[in-house]
Each structure stands twice: as structure tokens, then as C-alpha cells.
Write an enzyme that holds these catalytic residues in place. Structure first.
Site, PDB file in Angstrom:
ATOM      1  N   LYS A 172       0.874  -1.183   0.000  1.00 36.34           N
ATOM      2  CA  LYS A 172       0.000   0.000   0.000  1.00 36.34           C
ATOM      3  C   LYS A 172       0.908   1.229   0.000  1.00 36.34           C
ATOM      4  O   LYS A 172       1.487   1.586   1.023  1.00 36.34           O
ATOM      5  CB  LYS A 172      -0.892  -0.041   1.252  1.00 36.34           C
ATOM      6  CG  LYS A 172      -1.374   1.310   1.780  1.00 36.34           C
ATOM      7  CD  LYS A 172      -2.427   1.949   0.919  1.00 36.34           C
ATOM      8  CE  LYS A 172      -2.845   3.315   1.453  1.00 36.34           C
ATOM      9  NZ  LYS A 172      -1.988   4.421   0.984  1.00 36.34           N
ATOM     10  N   GLU A 180       9.569   1.442  10.885  1.00 35.47           N
ATOM     11  CA  GLU A 180      10.633   2.435  10.716  1.00 35.47           C
ATOM     12  C   GLU A 180       9.935   3.782  10.857  1.00 35.47           C
ATOM     13  O   GLU A 180       9.264   4.236   9.937  1.00 35.47           O
ATOM     14  CB  GLU A 180      11.287   2.238   9.334  1.00 35.47           C
ATOM     15  CG  GLU A 180      12.684   2.823   9.260  1.00 35.47           C
ATOM     16  CD  GLU A 180      12.659   4.246   8.769  1.00 35.47           C
ATOM     17  OE1 GLU A 180      12.561   5.151   9.637  1.00 35.47           O
ATOM     18  OE2 GLU A 180      12.716   4.464   7.558  1.00 35.47           O
ATOM     19  N   CYS A 220      13.586  10.924   7.603  1.00 36.37           N
ATOM     20  CA  CYS A 220      13.548  10.571   9.039  1.00 36.37           C
ATOM     21  C   CYS A 220      14.922  10.694   9.666  1.00 36.37           C
ATOM     22  O   CYS A 220      15.053  10.636  10.880  1.00 36.37           O
ATOM     23  CB  CYS A 220      13.072   9.136   9.221  1.00 36.37           C
ATOM     24  SG  CYS A 220      11.572   8.799   8.364  1.00 36.37           S
ATOM     25  N   GLU A 271       9.971  16.253  15.446  1.00 35.68           N
ATOM     26  CA  GLU A 271      10.603  16.086  14.140  1.00 35.68           C
ATOM     27  C   GLU A 271      10.273  17.300  13.262  1.00 35.68           C
ATOM     28  O   GLU A 271       9.118  17.689  13.152  1.00 35.68           O
ATOM     29  CB  GLU A 271      10.034  14.800  13.518  1.00 35.68           C
ATOM     30  CG  GLU A 271      10.855  14.242  12.417  1.00 35.68           C
ATOM     31  CD  GLU A 271      10.352  12.869  11.975  1.00 35.68           C
ATOM     32  OE1 GLU A 271       9.164  12.545  12.187  1.00 35.68           O
ATOM     33  OE2 GLU A 271      11.161  12.131  11.400  1.00 35.68           O
TER      34      GLU A 271
HETATM   35  C1  SIN Z   1      13.957   7.739   5.602  1.00 38.36           C
HETATM   36  O1  SIN Z   1      13.880   8.936   5.731  1.00 38.36           O
HETATM   37  O2  SIN Z   1      13.259   6.999   6.272  1.00 38.36           O
HETATM   38  C2  SIN Z   1      14.863   7.057   4.642  1.00 38.36           C
HETATM   39  C3  SIN Z   1      16.150   7.699   4.431  1.00 38.36           C
HETATM   40  C4  SIN Z   1      17.141   6.813   3.728  1.00 38.36           C
HETATM   41  O3  SIN Z   1      16.959   5.608   3.571  1.00 38.36           O
HETATM   42  O4  SIN Z   1      18.173   7.350   3.341  1.00 38.36           O
END
Ligand code: SIN
Length: 486
Positions: free
Chosen positions: A180, A256, A290, A387
Site C-alpha cells: 500500500k 521504521e 527521518c 521532528e
Molecule cells: C527515511 O527517511 O526513512 C529514509 C532515508 C534513507 O533511507 O536514506
């Protein structure tokens, strides 16, 4: 067959090897975040179509999992080669739906291709064990088997590579997948399916269900008895809901989730290199990753020099449409992102931060935001714990090593951390003290398919990439063979 641009722009989802519309023919529009124009429309699917996709994945499971890893590798490698071959087309599609600069989009496609290539090989090394038995006439073996049908739910910030990072190990292990993709960026996922078909992936092994409302799709995946594993990349809030929903069937789950990466520059750092690293880490994908540097801590003795050099470099970052090859900062994903960044900046300024650069919507308007630098940051400001997900660099000053380690760890997040130092004793002490799943020393870029990506604390569960990523899609089986005494 040579594919053309238009072959990648799909208006149907991919289930059981067929390109299909939603039941009732409903669809939803996909927008270009750079100007809000409509790129295309894709099927607006829900629970019923998701259950069909799960069934298709289940039907394909026996055939796919019983192939040798070597045979599965042939298809995965082909898929990787096709991604490389068509990377320019795929990059344009990604920039259109996600906004990131075309060079970044292309490198994301290639990053995804790396996962298919690497796991094609690693699938062949799903070794078990033989354990010396404590019982006479018995042997103990441990084997690894594909876990079964997997549900993967992926984010808009990396519309292709985050799918590859999950699908490649799943398929290499012998699992089948229902994917998805994020409702903002379904086109790259469908383009991946075009190439899966072209690579010769059997029908039902990889399915893509698109829908505007993620809830019925995610719920059908998490509640299903057939789905044995869910892997999700996205927000903490949603991750927790999925985990609760998966608990009904006690599914294995990988998450994640968000991060709040500290980026520490010690007094013995190479300041020039630290500036380079901070720019790469902070402004990649307009700050929407992230693992972006979320809090930049600089030792007081190099603070002024770091700020001066950093601001000079940030001033040179060109904001603009991702399709313009000179742009390095594209638009943010939507208006909500603009509102959030403005709130963060206002909050920081009201608590004493100094706005050194940027701070407003860019003159291009809409969702373009100026690369921003804030100094004189402190721990009371929202950015210190939340964040940012925008091109805003908040710079904090620190005096002592232990204090900065404590500040860096003072968060529920634990995904990535960065620091710069040339003192080896300090390097090891800090590496071991930081409560993060990933620590990058003297570099601002860390992503690779060969290393385990993932967080601790509330940044998630499980790892993606490397040999550890394969285990996420396999079950151990302990085999006791007894009665072997002659
Ligand atoms: C992410 O922001 O989750 C992935 C970043 C990455 O794999 O470089």
C-alpha cells in the site's frame, strides 16, 4: 520490449498480475506538490480489493517460495537492471508526484535498484545452523523459511526506495507482498510494478493496492489471518496503531518511524567537513527524511565559525521546481507541512531563537519554503523534541561532552545520530553513549543497502538492509531428528 514514458504512468492498480480499476470504478487524483496541478488519477480502493490482493499473494506463495533462491535471484536482478535502465523516466515521475529535485529522484531510483541487486544475492545465503545435540542419537538443525504473505505500507518521502527496501528482502526470502503506497505518491509504486512484470515476476508475488483513505486498506492487511508480517515506514502515531491492530493476530511487525537526529560538532572537528555533512544531512529532500539532522549542536569554541560557513553555504542552495536540474530544494509535500514549519519557527523565535536566514514561504509561493537557519536554540523549544521535516536548521551551542550526549539522548526517538570529532577515544565513547540505531561519524550521509537501517526507542522495531533485513522476512524452524542411534 522497450518501454516509453507513458507506459509508466498507470491509472490502475496491480493485483494478481492484472491491472485493475477499483470496484465501482472510483479513483482519486495525484497532485504535483510544486504547483498543485493534477498529474493523473489512480484507483480508490478499499477493504474488498485489499482482501483480493491478499488472496492473490497467498495463491502465489507456494510457487514463489518453493523456487530456489537462485531462480528468485534471476528475477530480482532483472528488476534491478530495469530500474537502472529506466531510471531517468522513473525519476521524472517521482519528481512530479513528490517534488524532490530530479538528481535526488534518480539517485533514489538507483538506491532502490541496489536493494534488489543485493538481496538477489543475499537470498542465497539464508543459512541455518547445526547445533550439537545433548541427546544421544539425535541431531538438531535450524532452518529458515519464508514467513509468508507480507503487507507493506510505505511513505511519500521516498516513494520508490522504501518499497524496494522492504520488497527486495521479502521476495528474496520467498515471501509474497501486498503493498500500500502513500496516497500522495502512488505512481512510483505502480511504475515499480510495471518493471516487476517486465522482469518476469510471477503474477500475485507483488501486488499494489492504491487508495485515498489508508485506513481500510491498512486495517484489512493488519487484521488478515493470511498476512504473517507487516512492515511500515511512517509516523510514530500510525506505527503504534498498526502495532495494536497487528496484535489481534500476533503478526510479526517491522516499524521504521520518526527520528529527531542530533548532529554534534565537537571542538576537535574539521569544521569545513562538518558544515558539508550538515548541509547534506539537513537539506536532502528539503529536510523531509527521518534521518535529517534535526538538532545541530556545535561546541562553543567553533560555534561562530561553523554558523558563518554554514549560512554561507545554505544561501547558495537553489530553491525551485525539481524538474529544473539546478534546483536542490524542491517544494514541501503539502500545505500542512508549511503550516507545521511556520509553527516551529514561531515557537523557537518566541523562546529566544535568532532567525539568521529564511523563515518564510519562498517567493515561488505555494509549498516552496526558504532554507532556514535558526541559532541560539534551547531545549525548551518544540524543535528540540519534535521532528522538523522541513528545510530548517536549528543550531544549539554546547560546552561539554557529557551534557551534549545527555541532550542528544533526551528524546523518545532513537533513529540516526551524527557527530564530528577527530579524537579516537572520544569517538568510541560517544558512539557507545548515543541511544540510536544508527550513528554516523564524520559524515552526513549513511544510507546503503549493505547496512542495517533502523531505530531504537520509539523510532521503531527491526532493521532494513543488510543480512539483518532478510531475517525480518524469515521464520526459524528448529528440527530435532531423533532415533539416529545405530
Ligand atoms: C527515511 O527517511 O526513512 C529514509 C532515508 C534513507 O533511507 O536514506
Amino acid at each position: 520490449m522497450k518501454l516509453k514514458h507513458e507506459d509508466f504512468l498507470k491509472d490502475r492498480a496491480y493485483i494478481g498480475g492484472n491491472w485493475i480499476k477499483a470496484d465501482g470504478g472510483k479513483s482519486f487524483e495525484v497532485f504535483n506538490p510544486a504547483d498543485n496541478s493534477i498529474i493523473s488519477a489512480v484507483p480508490d480502493m478499499g477493504e474488498k480489493e485489499t482482501l483480493n490482493a491478499i488472496q492473490a499473494a497467498d495463491n502465489a506463495l507456494k510457487g514463489w517460495s518453493s523456487l530456489s533462491a537462485k531462480k528468485r535471484a534471476v528475477v530480482l536482478k532483472k528488476w534491478s537492471e530495469l530500474l537502472i535502465y529506466y531510471a531517468d523516466f522513473l525519476a521524472v515521475l517521482m519528481t512530479l508526484e513528490q517534488g524532490k529535485p530530479i538528481a535526488e529522484a534518480k539517485s533514489e531510483v538507483l538506491y532502490g535498484a541496489d536493494f534488489f541487486e543485493w538481496y538477489a544475492e543475499e537470498g542465497k545465503r539464508a543459512y541455518g545452523d547445526i547445533i550439537p545435540s545433548p541427546i544421544d542419537g539425535a541431531r538438531i538443525l535450524v532452518t529458515k523459511q519464508a514467513i509468508g504473505v507480507c503487507g507493506i505500507i510505505t511513505p511519500w518521502n521516498f516513494p520508490s526506495a522504501m518499497i524496494a527496501r522492504k520488497v527486495a528482502p521479502a521476495l528474496a526470502a520467498g515471501c509474497t507482498v501486498v503493498c500500500k503506497p502513500a496516497e500522495d505518491t502512488p505512481l512510483s509504486a505502480l511504475a515499480l510494478a510495471v518493471l516487476a512484470e517486465e522482469a518476469g515476476l510471477p503474477a500475485g508475488v507483488f501486488n499494489v493496492v492504491t487508495g485515498k483513505d489508508p485506513v481500510p486498506i491498512a486495517r484489512a492487511i493488519c487484521m488478515s489471518d493470511i498476512v504473517k508480517k507487516v512492515s511500515f515506514t511512517g509516523s510514530n502515531e500510525v506505527g503504534k496503531v498498526l502495532m495494536r491492530t497487528c496484535s489481534k493476530t500476533l503478526k510479526k511487525i517491522s516499524l521504521e518511524l520518526g527520528g529527531n537526529a542530533p548532529f554534534i560538532v565537537f571542538d576537535d572537528a574539521d569544521v569545513e567537513q562538518a558544515v558539508e555533512g550538515a548541509i547534506i544531512s539537513k537539506y536532502r529532500n528539503a529536510g523531509q527524511t527521518c534521518i535529517c539532522a534535526n538538532r545541530i549542536y556545535v561546541h562553543e569554541s567553533v560555534y561562530d565559525s561553523f554558523v558563518e560557513k554554514f549560512v554561507a553555504k545554505v544561501k547558495m542552495l537553489k530553491v525551485g521546481s525539481g524538474l529544473d536540474s539546478k534546483s536542490v530544494i524542491g517544494p514541501l509535500i503539502n500545505e500542512a507541512a508549511i503550516q507545521k514549519v511556520q509553527e516551529h519557527i514561531e515557537d523557537a523565535i518566541s523562546k529566544g531563537a535568532k532567525l539568521v536566514l529564511g523563515g518564510s514561504v519562498h517567493k515561488l509561493g505555494h509549498t516552496f519554503f526558504e532554507p532556514t537557519v535558526l541559532t541560539d536554540m534551547n531545549a525548551e523549544m518544540r524543535i528540540a523534541t519534535e521532528e522538523v521535516f522541513a528545510p530548517v536548521a536549528p543550531i544549539f551551542k554546547f560546552k561539554n561532552e557529557q551534557k551534549v550526549i545527555d541532550l542528544a539522548n533526551a528524546t523518545h526517538y532513537g533513529l540516526a545520530a551524527y557527530f564530528y570529532s577527530r579524537d579516537m577515544a572520544r569517538v568510541w565513547h560517544v558512539v557507545e553513549s548515543l541511544e540510536y540505531g544508527i550513528v554516523a561519524v564524520n559524515t552526513g550521509s549513511l544510507s546503503t543497502e549493505v547496512a542495517p537501517f533502523g531505530g531504537i526507542k520509539e523510532s521503531g522495531i527491526g532493521r532494513e538492509g543488510s543480512k539483518y533485513g532478510l531475517d525480518e522476512y524469515m521464520e526459524l524452524k528448529y528440527v530435532l531428528m531423533s532415533g539416529l542411534k545405530q
